[in-house]
Motif scaffolding. Structure first.
Motif, PDB file in Angstrom:
ATOM      1  N   THR A  30       1.350  75.765 -50.634  1.00 21.53           N
ATOM      2  CA  THR A  30       0.431  76.851 -50.953  1.00 21.53           C
ATOM      3  C   THR A  30       0.540  77.735 -49.890  1.00 21.53           C
ATOM      4  O   THR A  30       0.581  79.042 -50.331  1.00 21.53           O
ATOM      5  N   ASP A  53      -3.245  72.568 -58.679  1.00 23.63           N
ATOM      6  CA  ASP A  53      -3.573  71.342 -57.905  1.00 23.63           C
ATOM      7  C   ASP A  53      -5.023  71.323 -57.716  1.00 23.63           C
ATOM      8  O   ASP A  53      -5.932  72.150 -57.439  1.00 23.63           O
ATOM      9  N   SER A  57      -6.185  75.010 -52.364  1.00 19.26           N
ATOM     10  CA  SER A  57      -6.608  75.438 -51.337  1.00 19.26           C
ATOM     11  C   SER A  57      -6.210  76.948 -51.228  1.00 19.26           C
ATOM     12  O   SER A  57      -6.212  77.537 -50.125  1.00 19.26           O
ATOM     13  N   ASP A 150       1.282  77.566 -57.617  1.00 17.75           N
ATOM     14  CA  ASP A 150       0.936  76.789 -56.379  1.00 17.75           C
ATOM     15  C   ASP A 150       1.061  75.156 -56.780  1.00 17.75           C
ATOM     16  O   ASP A 150      -0.076  74.956 -57.268  1.00 17.75           O
ATOM     17  N   LEU A 151       2.161  74.520 -56.710  1.00 13.73           N
ATOM     18  CA  LEU A 151       2.204  73.240 -57.380  1.00 13.73           C
ATOM     19  C   LEU A 151       1.516  72.029 -56.610  1.00 13.73           C
ATOM     20  O   LEU A 151       1.276  72.179 -55.380  1.00 13.73           O
TER      21      LEU A 151
HETATM   22 MG   LIG Z   1      -1.061  72.920 -51.692  1.00 14.60          MG
END
Ligand SMILES: [Mg+2]
Ligand SMILES: Nc1ncnc2c1ncn2[C@@H]1O[C@H](COP(=O)(O)OP(=O)(O)O)[C@@H](O)[C@H]1O
Length: 326
Positions: A30, A53, A57, A150-151
């Motif tokens: 992230t 995700d 975040s 963002d994996l």
């Molecule tokens: Mg992350």
């Protein structure tokens, strides 16, 4: 010889517009997604960084509550989005309810059917599929120069890829069947006009879904358009996991662009009067940095130091971007 670097990859391959950082949880995916988005936006590119995700975040790192709010501007050219999978699942449920009501001309959904709909929504696959669907929407819609995914941690990313190919095979089969049926039907078309129209509608819907799935899974494996970077740290288990994951990703034809080493303690500390325990950590780090240089030889694009604090807010993100790209 020019040393390959993260910046040079972006300069050299301007068509690689779908950017992903893979790696185990907590390594910095992230953080790097946000920093790469920052770097590209500063260069004048229109960037969307979005989270697939469920424990997203991006809100934390950008210090802005963006959850479920669609693409939100963080600074000029930089947009961030956190997918609200729950809401998407609820929308599915509503859609199913509506279809049942329409189809059977009911005014209310019978209780046992509704409890079935609710149970189905609790399946983890449902959340995955909702996220997948939203990603397809984002990518199909377009409008940005760069898309940064963002994996989720590795296992999930693999699941995501394999799901795409499973879906694809499944829809392929059904589509063929439908096409065949349509050919048979054509003979009897005169007496079955209505039915033929129905089948056409189903086939069209399937083709539509297939096209969407193809689009998003082909992006993930498109060497021209996609850059996939692995985040790794100087620890034995992380290195071993990364080697295994890289092998698996290669099997799925994911185009790997290189590795970024994160959280490297400054070597200069060694010259200073430091406690024994920190000395040991630095020894260990030197050893595993050696391993990383051996196994990922010629593919290390950046080494990012351990910062003095966690990475939240644009000034810290800028620091990480400098370390990644300068
Ligand atoms: Mg992350
Ligand atoms: N180079 C770094 N220096 C200091 N803290 C870092 C660094 N890279 C990541 N972190 C911190 O580590 C934690 C995990 O990073 P994150 O990017 O959320 O990992 P992931 O997305 O891979 O789970 C975050 O609190 C982040 O601020």
């Amino acid at each position: 010889m020019v040393q390959i670097s993260l910046a040079s990859i972006f300069d050299q391959y301007p068509d690689r517009r779908y950017i992903m950082f893979g790696g185990k949880g907590g390594l910095g995916k992230t953080t790097f997604s946000a920093a790469a988005a920052y770097y590209l936006a500063k260069k004048g590119k229109r960037v969307l960084v979005f989270s697939v995700d469920p424990q997203a975040s991006l809100s934390d790192i950008f210090k802005k509550d963006i959850f479920g709010k669609g693409a939100t501007e963080i600074m000029p050219n930089l947009y961030a989005q956190e997918i609200d999978a729950d809401r998407r699942v609820k929308e599915y449920q509503q859609e199913i309810r509506k279809k049942i009501l329409d189809m059977y001309g009911m005014s209310e959904i019978p209780e046992e059917i509704d409890s079935y709909i609710q149970a189905a929504a609790a399946e983890p696959a449902m959340e995955e599929s909702a996220i997948f669907d939203e990603v397809v929407d984002i990518v199909v819609k377009g409008g940005y120069d760069y898309y940064i995914y963002d994996l989720v941690p590795l296992g999930h990313a693999l699941y995501y890829l394999s799901m795409a190919s499973v879906y694809d095979a499944w829809i392929d089969k059904i589509t063929k069947l439908r096409q065949q049926m349509r050919e048979y039907d054509q003979a009897a078309a005169v007496i079955r006009r209505d039915k033929e129209l129905d089948e056409d509608a189903i086939l069209n819907e399937l083709l539509y879904i297939k096209e969407r799935i193809n689009k998003s899974s082909s992006i993930l494996t498109d060497k021209k358009k996609t850059a996939f970077f692995f985040v790794v740290t100087a620890e034995e288990m992380i290195i071993n996991d990364t080697i295994k994951a890289a092998d698996l990703f290669a099997k799925f034809d994911v185009p790997m662009s290189g590795y970024i080493v994160n959280r490297v303690l400054p070597e200069e500390l060694k010259q200073q009067n430091i406690p024994e325990y920190l000395k040991n950590r630095l020894e260990m780090q030197s050893h595993y940095l050696g391993t990383i240089n051996e196994v990922f030889k010629g593919q290390i694009l950046a080494t990012v130091p351990e910062m003095e604090r966690d990475i939240t807010g644009l000034p810290m993100i800028e620091k990480i971007a400098k370390a990644m790209f300068d």
